[in-house]
Scaffold this motif. Structure first.
Motif, PDB file in Angstrom:
ATOM      1  N   ALA A  92     -30.649 113.028  80.436  1.00 44.85           N
ATOM      2  CA  ALA A  92     -32.007 112.801  79.946  1.00 44.85           C
ATOM      3  C   ALA A  92     -32.853 114.067  80.068  1.00 44.85           C
ATOM      4  CB  ALA A  92     -32.648 111.654  80.712  1.00 44.85           C
ATOM      5  N   ALA A  93     -32.758 114.747  81.206  1.00 41.06           N
ATOM      6  CA  ALA A  93     -33.557 115.958  81.418  1.00 41.06           C
ATOM      7  C   ALA A  93     -33.212 117.037  80.404  1.00 41.06           C
ATOM      8  CB  ALA A  93     -33.334 116.478  82.837  1.00 41.06           C
ATOM      9  N   TRP A  94     -31.914 117.250  80.170  1.00 35.77           N
ATOM     10  CA  TRP A  94     -31.530 118.303  79.224  1.00 35.77           C
ATOM     11  C   TRP A  94     -31.831 117.900  77.782  1.00 35.77           C
ATOM     12  CZ3 TRP A  94     -31.126 123.115  80.355  1.00 35.77           C
ATOM     13  CH2 TRP A  94     -30.801 123.493  81.667  1.00 35.77           C
ATOM     14  N   ASN A  95     -31.794 116.622  77.478  1.00 41.24           N
ATOM     15  CA  ASN A  95     -32.218 116.190  76.141  1.00 41.24           C
ATOM     16  C   ASN A  95     -33.699 116.467  75.921  1.00 41.24           C
ATOM     17  OD1 ASN A  95     -29.832 115.377  74.940  1.00 41.24           O
ATOM     18  ND2 ASN A  95     -29.953 113.292  75.741  1.00 41.24           N
ATOM     19  N   ILE A  96     -34.514 116.266  76.962  1.00 42.48           N
ATOM     20  CA  ILE A  96     -35.926 116.630  76.860  1.00 42.48           C
ATOM     21  C   ILE A  96     -36.051 118.124  76.562  1.00 42.48           C
ATOM     22  CG2 ILE A  96     -38.062 116.918  78.183  1.00 42.48           C
ATOM     23  CD1 ILE A  96     -37.328 114.286  79.649  1.00 42.48           C
ATOM     24  N   PHE A  97     -35.262 118.931  77.258  1.00 38.51           N
ATOM     25  CA  PHE A  97     -35.300 120.377  77.045  1.00 38.51           C
ATOM     26  C   PHE A  97     -34.937 120.732  75.606  1.00 38.51           C
ATOM     27  CE2 PHE A  97     -33.169 124.571  77.273  1.00 38.51           C
ATOM     28  CZ  PHE A  97     -34.223 125.323  77.743  1.00 38.51           C
ATOM     29  N   TYR A  98     -33.840 120.144  75.088  1.00 41.84           N
ATOM     30  CA  TYR A  98     -33.425 120.449  73.714  1.00 41.84           C
ATOM     31  C   TYR A  98     -34.517 120.068  72.715  1.00 41.84           C
ATOM     32  CZ  TYR A  98     -28.752 120.250  75.927  1.00 41.84           C
ATOM     33  OH  TYR A  98     -27.659 120.413  76.742  1.00 41.84           O
ATOM     34  N   LEU A  99     -35.087 118.874  72.891  1.00 42.44           N
ATOM     35  CA  LEU A  99     -36.072 118.387  71.915  1.00 42.44           C
ATOM     36  C   LEU A  99     -37.406 119.118  72.036  1.00 42.44           C
ATOM     37  CD1 LEU A  99     -35.361 114.540  71.848  1.00 42.44           C
ATOM     38  CD2 LEU A  99     -34.300 116.392  70.532  1.00 42.44           C
ATOM     39  N   LYS A 133     -33.310 108.798  68.335  1.00 42.08           N
ATOM     40  CA  LYS A 133     -31.855 108.950  68.254  1.00 42.08           C
ATOM     41  C   LYS A 133     -31.246 109.587  69.498  1.00 42.08           C
ATOM     42  CE  LYS A 133     -31.607 109.387  63.198  1.00 42.08           C
ATOM     43  NZ  LYS A 133     -31.197 110.279  62.070  1.00 42.08           N
ATOM     44  N   VAL A 134     -31.968 110.511  70.106  1.00 39.77           N
ATOM     45  CA  VAL A 134     -31.381 111.324  71.164  1.00 39.77           C
ATOM     46  C   VAL A 134     -31.802 110.869  72.553  1.00 39.77           C
ATOM     47  CG1 VAL A 134     -31.265 113.664  72.132  1.00 39.77           C
ATOM     48  CG2 VAL A 134     -31.182 113.325  69.655  1.00 39.77           C
ATOM     49  N   LEU A 135     -33.059 110.574  72.736  1.00 42.00           N
ATOM     50  CA  LEU A 135     -33.602 110.453  74.088  1.00 42.00           C
ATOM     51  C   LEU A 135     -33.884 109.027  74.538  1.00 42.00           C
ATOM     52  CD1 LEU A 135     -34.571 112.045  76.552  1.00 42.00           C
ATOM     53  CD2 LEU A 135     -36.800 112.289  75.434  1.00 42.00           C
ATOM     54  N   LYS A 136     -34.299 108.167  73.632  1.00 38.27           N
ATOM     55  CA  LYS A 136     -34.812 106.858  74.031  1.00 38.27           C
ATOM     56  C   LYS A 136     -33.810 106.058  74.848  1.00 38.27           C
ATOM     57  CE  LYS A 136     -37.036 102.713  72.145  1.00 38.27           C
ATOM     58  NZ  LYS A 136     -37.531 102.051  70.909  1.00 38.27           N
ATOM     59  N   THR A 146     -36.320 117.803  87.877  1.00 35.76           N
ATOM     60  CA  THR A 146     -37.359 118.495  87.123  1.00 35.76           C
ATOM     61  C   THR A 146     -36.698 119.500  86.191  1.00 35.76           C
ATOM     62  OG1 THR A 146     -37.683 120.318  88.698  1.00 35.76           O
ATOM     63  CG2 THR A 146     -38.963 118.306  89.068  1.00 35.76           C
ATOM     64  N   ILE A 147     -37.354 119.762  85.075  1.00 25.73           N
ATOM     65  CA  ILE A 147     -36.903 120.798  84.145  1.00 25.73           C
ATOM     66  C   ILE A 147     -38.128 121.353  83.430  1.00 25.73           C
ATOM     67  CG2 ILE A 147     -36.497 119.281  82.141  1.00 25.73           C
ATOM     68  CD1 ILE A 147     -33.874 120.953  81.721  1.00 25.73           C
ATOM     69  N   ASP A 148     -38.128 122.655  83.139  1.00 26.87           N
ATOM     70  CA  ASP A 148     -39.268 123.241  82.454  1.00 26.87           C
ATOM     71  C   ASP A 148     -38.801 124.009  81.218  1.00 26.87           C
ATOM     72  OD1 ASP A 148     -38.343 125.765  83.243  1.00 26.87           O
ATOM     73  OD2 ASP A 148     -39.787 125.969  84.884  1.00 26.87           O
ATOM     74  N   ASN A 149     -39.746 124.633  80.527  1.00 27.36           N
ATOM     75  CA  ASN A 149     -39.416 125.288  79.263  1.00 27.36           C
ATOM     76  C   ASN A 149     -38.565 126.539  79.440  1.00 27.36           C
ATOM     77  OD1 ASN A 149     -42.309 125.962  80.192  1.00 27.36           O
ATOM     78  ND2 ASN A 149     -41.801 127.759  78.966  1.00 27.36           N
ATOM     79  N   PHE A 150     -38.414 127.030  80.669  1.00 30.32           N
ATOM     80  CA  PHE A 150     -37.533 128.164  80.937  1.00 30.32           C
ATOM     81  C   PHE A 150     -36.104 127.711  81.250  1.00 30.32           C
ATOM     82  CE2 PHE A 150     -41.800 129.592  82.232  1.00 30.32           C
ATOM     83  CZ  PHE A 150     -41.940 130.692  81.395  1.00 30.32           C
ATOM     84  N   GLY A 151     -35.876 126.401  81.263  1.00 35.89           N
ATOM     85  CA  GLY A 151     -34.561 125.893  81.615  1.00 35.89           C
ATOM     86  C   GLY A 151     -34.323 125.819  83.107  1.00 35.89           C
ATOM     87  N   ASN A 152     -35.374 125.935  83.914  1.00 35.14           N
ATOM     88  CA  ASN A 152     -35.235 125.776  85.362  1.00 35.14           C
ATOM     89  C   ASN A 152     -35.045 124.305  85.686  1.00 35.14           C
ATOM     90  OD1 ASN A 152     -35.674 128.576  85.980  1.00 35.14           O
ATOM     91  ND2 ASN A 152     -37.847 128.253  85.553  1.00 35.14           N
ATOM     92  N   TYR A 153     -33.905 123.972  86.266  1.00 32.64           N
ATOM     93  CA  TYR A 153     -33.505 122.584  86.520  1.00 32.64           C
ATOM     94  C   TYR A 153     -33.324 122.406  88.023  1.00 32.64           C
ATOM     95  CZ  TYR A 153     -30.274 118.577  86.722  1.00 32.64           C
ATOM     96  OH  TYR A 153     -29.637 117.388  87.019  1.00 32.64           O
ATOM     97  N   THR A 154     -33.925 121.346  88.579  1.00 37.30           N
ATOM     98  CA  THR A 154     -33.732 121.024  89.987  1.00 37.30           C
ATOM     99  C   THR A 154     -33.385 119.546  90.114  1.00 37.30           C
ATOM    100  OG1 THR A 154     -36.020 120.381  90.486  1.00 37.30           O
ATOM    101  CG2 THR A 154     -35.482 122.739  90.625  1.00 37.30           C
ATOM    102  N   ILE A 155     -32.627 119.213  91.159  1.00 36.73           N
ATOM    103  CA  ILE A 155     -32.305 117.820  91.435  1.00 36.73           C
ATOM    104  C   ILE A 155     -32.385 117.620  92.946  1.00 36.73           C
ATOM    105  CG2 ILE A 155     -29.815 118.290  91.474  1.00 36.73           C
ATOM    106  CD1 ILE A 155     -29.470 115.400  90.333  1.00 36.73           C
ATOM    107  N   SER A 156     -32.941 116.494  93.370  1.00 30.16           N
ATOM    108  CA  SER A 156     -33.055 116.203  94.787  1.00 30.16           C
ATOM    109  C   SER A 156     -32.984 114.701  94.983  1.00 30.16           C
ATOM    110  CB  SER A 156     -34.371 116.758  95.355  1.00 30.16           C
ATOM    111  OG  SER A 156     -35.482 116.191  94.666  1.00 30.16           O
TER     112      SER A 156
END
Length: 367
Positions: free
Chosen positions: A287-294, A318-321, A354-364
């Motif tokens: 889901a997080a990376w789909n948000i990034f792509y879209l 089609k992709v995220l919902k 979390t994910i941002d427009n720079f592609g910084n991804y964190t998981i906790s």
């Protein structure tokens, strides 16, 4: 229906206009298949790295699915079969790959040469979901190695750290046929490799995986069409330009780019095979990376601005919902929407991403 867990925030700071956009929505749609999985059996047997995989433990290790085109079902099946199997112990991840090939050739003999200029086999390995760090190992039929470390993917600004080496890596190639002899027809070449966990460790983290741990991994085979000139193999050209190589992989990416580690397959370290499974983070990560792509597409289509509403993203239905269902979310943007940060919560599995427009991804893990 999305489930915001608080209102959107607007930061009064300036974000970067730099983005790494998908070309179009069809690319995002092609990156929706589930990654492959493989259960790696623990072995107590000493494995001799000779390219033959003739220990009894290898007979217990299942073959992977055969490789497919990197774009998946969009392209025809590979001309030649490729498959791998894996084992592990306290010190090494072992892999054995078999590449069917009627013409086995190689030219590069210098360590850290650009090995994919020959036909090659490549390993991509990401031990931790909490770090963007990953590794790449390339090998040709001459057993020449290129190895590198990536702090983050090329496509989001990462650079290859070429002076890094997999210390104490063991590798061997076996050729069923003859190398660099165009007068006969060969059968296959095989690769056996022992990758030391200690060489992949980071400060403060035990390098050896625990039973049931997941790592992300993928394998790629680069295959060139060739011609024979003066008794030597050469990459084939048309109109003075090299023909594009074939890219055959274990777990398809959907686009021609291996540097999408979130799209790689999973290995799970087990003592015996029960059933193959996915880490509980797979849904929220996708889901997080789909948000990034879209968001990349939205940025391109909307005067270099990001959206503060997921429903407004192109391809949302089609992709995220479907994979946002059950998750809670919030989006933070700056005042002019040149920066965003998405935060997702998975209450069922106590995960926060979390994910941002720079592609910084964190998981906790959340309590």
């Amino acid at each position: 229906m999305l489930k915001p867990f608080y209102t959107f925030l607007f930061l009064f700071t300036t974000g970067s206009l730099h983005t790494y956009a998908q070309q179009n929505l069809s690319e995002a749609l092609l990156m929706q298949s589930l990654p492959k999985t493989y259960a790696v059996i623990k072995t107590k047997e000493a494995i001799v790295i000779d390219g033959l995989a003739n220990e009894a433990s290898w007979d217990l290790a299942p073959w992977s699915d055969k490789f497919v085109d990197i774009e998946g079902d969009l392209k025809p099946a590979p001309r030649f079969d490729t498959k791998v199997k894996m084992l592990w112990d306290e010190n090494y991840l072992y892999l054995y790959a078999r590449l069917d090939e009627p013409h086995i050739w190689g030219t590069l003999t210098q360590h850290d040469a650009i090995i994919y200029h020959d036909n090659d086999f490549e390993v991509f390995l990401k031990p931790s979901d909490r770090q963007s760090l990953y590794y790449e190992i390339e090998i040709n039929a001459l057993n020449t190695i290129m190895d590198l470390m990536m702090a983050k993917a090329y496509r989001i600004g990462g650079e290859a750290i070429m002076h890094w080496d997999v210390k104490n890596l063991k590798s061997a190639v076996h050729i069923e046929g003859t190398l660099n002899n165009p007068t006969d027809v060969d059968s296959y070449w095989s690769i056996e490799m022992a990758i030391p966990f200690a060489s992949l460790g980071t400060f403060g983290k035990a390098p050896t995986p625990r039973v049931n741990d997941f790592w992300q991994i993928n394998f790629s085979r680069v295959q060139w069409q060739h011609v024979i000139e003066n008794g030597e193999y050469k990459r084939k050209k048309e109109n003075g330009k090299l023909l594009a190589e074939d890219n055959w992989v274990w777990s398809p990416i959907g686009v021609i780019n291996m540097h999408y580690p979130e799209r790689w397959g999973y290995i799970q370290f087990v003592e015996q095979i029960d059933k193959e499974s996915y880490p509980k983070s797979q849904t929220i990560k996708q889901a997080a990376w789909n948000i990034f792509y879209l968001q990349q597409l939205y940025f391109t289509e909307n005067s270099h601005r990001y959206s503060n509403r997921l429903e407004a993203l192109p391809g949302f239905e089609k992709v995220l919902k479907h994979n946002i269902s059950g998750l809670r979310h919030r989006i933070t943007t700056n005042k002019d929407k040149t920066f965003y940060k998405s935060e997702l919560l998975d209450p069922a599995n106590h995960l926060k991403v979390t994910i941002d427009n720079f592609g910084n991804y964190t998981i906790s893990y959340e309590q």
